[in-house]
Design an enzyme around this catalytic site. Sequence first.
Site, short mmCIF file in Angstrom:
data_model
loop_
_atom_site.label_atom_id
_atom_site.label_comp_id
_atom_site.label_asym_id
_atom_site.label_seq_id
_atom_site.Cartn_x
_atom_site.Cartn_y
_atom_site.Cartn_z
N HIS A 70 -82.35 8.55 17.49
CA HIS A 70 -82.26 10.02 17.56
C HIS A 70 -81.25 10.45 18.63
CE1 HIS A 70 -85.40 10.96 14.65
NE2 HIS A 70 -85.96 9.85 15.07
N ASP A 127 -76.51 5.81 10.13
CA ASP A 127 -76.86 4.94 9.00
C ASP A 127 -75.65 4.64 8.12
OD1 ASP A 127 -79.28 5.41 10.12
OD2 ASP A 127 -80.09 6.58 8.45
C1 GLA Z 1 -82.36 8.52 10.47
C2 GLA Z 1 -81.04 9.28 10.37
C3 GLA Z 1 -80.05 8.81 11.43
C4 GLA Z 1 -80.67 8.76 12.81
C5 GLA Z 1 -82.03 8.06 12.79
C6 GLA Z 1 -82.75 8.15 14.10
O1 GLA Z 1 -82.18 7.19 10.11
O2 GLA Z 1 -80.49 9.14 9.09
O3 GLA Z 1 -78.91 9.60 11.40
O4 GLA Z 1 -80.78 10.04 13.35
O5 GLA Z 1 -82.88 8.60 11.79
O6 GLA Z 1 -82.07 7.43 15.08
#
Ligand code: GLA
Length: 391
Positions: free
Chosen positions: A34, A175
């Site tokens: 996050h 991601d």
């Molecule tokens: C999800 C979101 C990412 C990131 C994570 C937490 O996977 O897609 O962009 O914010 O949560 O780190």
Amino acid sequence: MKEILCANFNKLFGSTEGAGFYFSPGRVNLIGEHTDYNGGHVFPCALTLGTYAVAKKRADRNLRLYSMNFDHLGIITASLDDLTYKPEYDWANYPLGVIWALQKKGYRADCGFDLVIYGNIPNGSGLSSSASLEVLTGIIMKDLYGFKDVTMIDLALTGQYSENNFNGCNCGIMDQFAVAMGKKDHAIFLDTSTLQYEYAPVELDDAKIIITNSKVKHSLVDSQYNRRRQECSDALRALQTELDIHSLGDLDIDVFEKFKEVIKDPVEQKRAKHAVYENQRTIEAVTALKTGNITHFGELMNQSHISLRDDYEVSCKEIDILVDLAWSVPGVIGSRITGGGFGGCTVSIVKNEAIITFINTIGPAYKEKVGHEAEFYTAEIGNGAQKLEIL
Ligand code: GLA
């Protein structure tokens, strides 16, 4: 994998001759959670688990999409001329969103395509099956329609854009970046405010990364994910009344501690605290890994979990049980929740000689406390999305 995908393609769409065979990984984040939508650092790696596809151009403007994982939904049909989010498209909203986003950026397909996919990332586990599918669609489009100047980073950004604007989750870039840019046996140290990145070898000597799936499915759209993002941006706005900063990632701990009281809402203050401390932990963790101090890396993972549990409040009962159990096993170097939260997986670094005890201790105890089984995977770090073969 190729044979079964081709057999399905043959049965549903006809000959695979001239089709492409593609792979796009899932990801696990080692630390830096996050922080990506707060202008901070992340440290994810691509997995060898992922999504495979066979795709081939069609003569008309239709898109026919079939997932072996959602066989009961059959073939989902859409048109290049009508790309809008529809609940009945279900999983296919992810590829359709990417086609839509590329169109918006001027990358227009001149005909549709047929697609068969199969993924071995456990769905809803927080290992990015959706980003995997988005970047997969991106590389298929780039390949089929010859979008030569589109880079892998462009595809990561396109995946994020479509997830934000087509699918309604305000996710950060982590991601899609990890999926697009992954490198075997390396994690990616990414500064999300500049997209500067560096590959760091994941050399754990006598330990492995173990992913434990709580089998509590998370859905970021329904979850509090977007709310957390909002709370952070409200906290940032309060800090900006005193400080010349662009994101929470611009703050070090001392400056945050000095000015935190300008964030009047105590909940927002806790969220901001997590974002600032987690960013600093991530920078410190990468140094620890580079200098071979795995023990310290593990301590920082544990601190990350506590912060995500208490200050950011994105853990859940089942995940906390998994992490508490992991911490009780000798030979566990570190353990924490990974991914968006509210369920999904934990990531742990476990000494080789302790892996069997780890599984044999946590497996039964988790089942007894929660009522269903957890699943364990040894993470293998693989490459980013790519075309594997022309058929
Ligand atoms: C999800 C979101 C990412 C990131 C994570 C937490 O996977 O897609 O962009 O914010 O949560 O780190």
